[in-house]
Design an enzyme around this catalytic site. Structure first.
Site, mmCIF file in Angstrom:
data_model
loop_
_atom_site.group_PDB
_atom_site.id
_atom_site.type_symbol
_atom_site.label_atom_id
_atom_site.label_comp_id
_atom_site.label_asym_id
_atom_site.label_seq_id
_atom_site.Cartn_x
_atom_site.Cartn_y
_atom_site.Cartn_z
ATOM 1 N N TYR A 34 2.811 -9.838 -4.528
ATOM 2 C CA TYR A 34 2.918 -8.491 -3.966
ATOM 3 C C TYR A 34 1.715 -7.636 -4.387
ATOM 4 O O TYR A 34 1.132 -6.922 -3.575
ATOM 5 C CB TYR A 34 4.234 -7.852 -4.428
ATOM 6 C CG TYR A 34 4.643 -6.656 -3.618
ATOM 7 C CD1 TYR A 34 5.257 -6.810 -2.378
ATOM 8 C CD2 TYR A 34 4.423 -5.374 -4.077
ATOM 9 C CE1 TYR A 34 5.643 -5.716 -1.629
ATOM 10 C CE2 TYR A 34 4.812 -4.261 -3.342
ATOM 11 C CZ TYR A 34 5.417 -4.443 -2.116
ATOM 12 O OH TYR A 34 5.795 -3.356 -1.379
ATOM 13 N N HIS A 38 -1.255 -6.096 -1.892
ATOM 14 C CA HIS A 38 -1.537 -4.654 -1.832
ATOM 15 C C HIS A 38 -2.891 -4.278 -2.420
ATOM 16 O O HIS A 38 -3.351 -3.147 -2.231
ATOM 17 C CB HIS A 38 -0.387 -3.872 -2.476
ATOM 18 C CG HIS A 38 0.807 -3.820 -1.573
ATOM 19 N ND1 HIS A 38 1.732 -4.838 -1.516
ATOM 20 C CD2 HIS A 38 1.186 -2.906 -0.659
ATOM 21 C CE1 HIS A 38 2.644 -4.535 -0.607
ATOM 22 N NE2 HIS A 38 2.329 -3.365 -0.068
ATOM 23 N N TYR A 57 0.316 7.770 0.607
ATOM 24 C CA TYR A 57 1.304 6.701 0.450
ATOM 25 C C TYR A 57 0.982 5.925 -0.819
ATOM 26 O O TYR A 57 -0.136 5.427 -0.980
ATOM 27 C CB TYR A 57 1.253 5.801 1.685
ATOM 28 C CG TYR A 57 2.338 4.756 1.793
ATOM 29 C CD1 TYR A 57 3.364 4.648 0.872
ATOM 30 C CD2 TYR A 57 2.329 3.855 2.841
ATOM 31 C CE1 TYR A 57 4.348 3.691 1.000
ATOM 32 C CE2 TYR A 57 3.312 2.890 2.984
ATOM 33 C CZ TYR A 57 4.315 2.810 2.046
ATOM 34 O OH TYR A 57 5.290 1.855 2.176
ATOM 35 N N TRP A 95 2.365 -8.118 8.739
ATOM 36 C CA TRP A 95 2.242 -7.706 7.331
ATOM 37 C C TRP A 95 3.605 -7.752 6.648
ATOM 38 O O TRP A 95 3.748 -8.269 5.545
ATOM 39 C CB TRP A 95 1.636 -6.309 7.267
ATOM 40 C CG TRP A 95 1.559 -5.733 5.886
ATOM 41 C CD1 TRP A 95 2.368 -4.776 5.358
ATOM 42 C CD2 TRP A 95 0.628 -6.077 4.866
ATOM 43 N NE1 TRP A 95 2.006 -4.501 4.064
ATOM 44 C CE2 TRP A 95 0.933 -5.294 3.737
ATOM 45 C CE3 TRP A 95 -0.436 -6.970 4.787
ATOM 46 C CZ2 TRP A 95 0.210 -5.369 2.543
ATOM 47 C CZ3 TRP A 95 -1.159 -7.048 3.598
ATOM 48 C CH2 TRP A 95 -0.826 -6.255 2.499
ATOM 49 N N TRP A 96 4.608 -7.201 7.315
ATOM 50 C CA TRP A 96 5.953 -7.184 6.743
ATOM 51 C C TRP A 96 6.514 -8.593 6.552
ATOM 52 O O TRP A 96 7.303 -8.822 5.645
ATOM 53 C CB TRP A 96 6.881 -6.343 7.599
ATOM 54 C CG TRP A 96 6.621 -4.865 7.510
ATOM 55 C CD1 TRP A 96 5.920 -4.200 6.544
ATOM 56 C CD2 TRP A 96 7.066 -3.871 8.420
ATOM 57 N NE1 TRP A 96 5.887 -2.848 6.804
ATOM 58 C CE2 TRP A 96 6.595 -2.618 7.955
ATOM 59 C CE3 TRP A 96 7.809 -3.903 9.591
ATOM 60 C CZ2 TRP A 96 6.857 -1.421 8.603
ATOM 61 C CZ3 TRP A 96 8.069 -2.713 10.242
ATOM 62 C CH2 TRP A 96 7.595 -1.490 9.747
#
Length: 125
Positions: A34, A38, A57, A95-96
């Site tokens: 993760y 990112h 964000y 992406w998800w």
């Protein structure tokens, strides 16, 4: 000119910033993946976020509880329409498909949510 001023004031009112907090679990064995994802978010995903009026964000990680806390500001005037544009975007969906398996949604989340939304209880500017 009064009508234009009223319209402009109305637009400013509609565009009042919405601050959004959300939380989700993260699978311990997926934390490194993760973080890696990112560290290099795809430009197309970042551009779609901008196009849907999302700014400031951030995602924070809390270990050893393995919680992710997300914060964003929405600067548009039709949140549901913009979130639909984001959700319908093929690159965002791709992406998800990479990030969702890293996450562990809470059982108490609202229907249709991946991340559990939170209620703002304090703000200081």
């Amino acid at each position: 000119s009064t009508r234009k001023e009223s319209s402009a004031a109305s637009d400013v009112y509609k565009r009042q910033v919405q601050r959004l907090g959300m939380v989700i679990g993260i699978r311990p064995e997926k934390i490194d993946e993760y973080k890696r994802l990112h560290a290099e978010v795809w430009p197309e995903v970042l551009e779609r976020l901008k196009q849907t009026h999302i700014k400031n964000y951030s995602i924070f990680l809390r270990e050893p509880e393995n919680l992710l806390f997300g914060y964003m500001e929405y600067h548009g005037n039709d949140f549901n329409a913009d979130i639909s544009k984001l959700s319908d975007d093929p690159k965002t969906q791709e992406w998800w498909r990479l990030t969702d398996p890293c996450q562990e949604p809470h059982t108490s989340r609202n229907e249709g949510e991946q991340w559990s939304t939170m209620q703002q209880v304090f703000f200081m500017e």
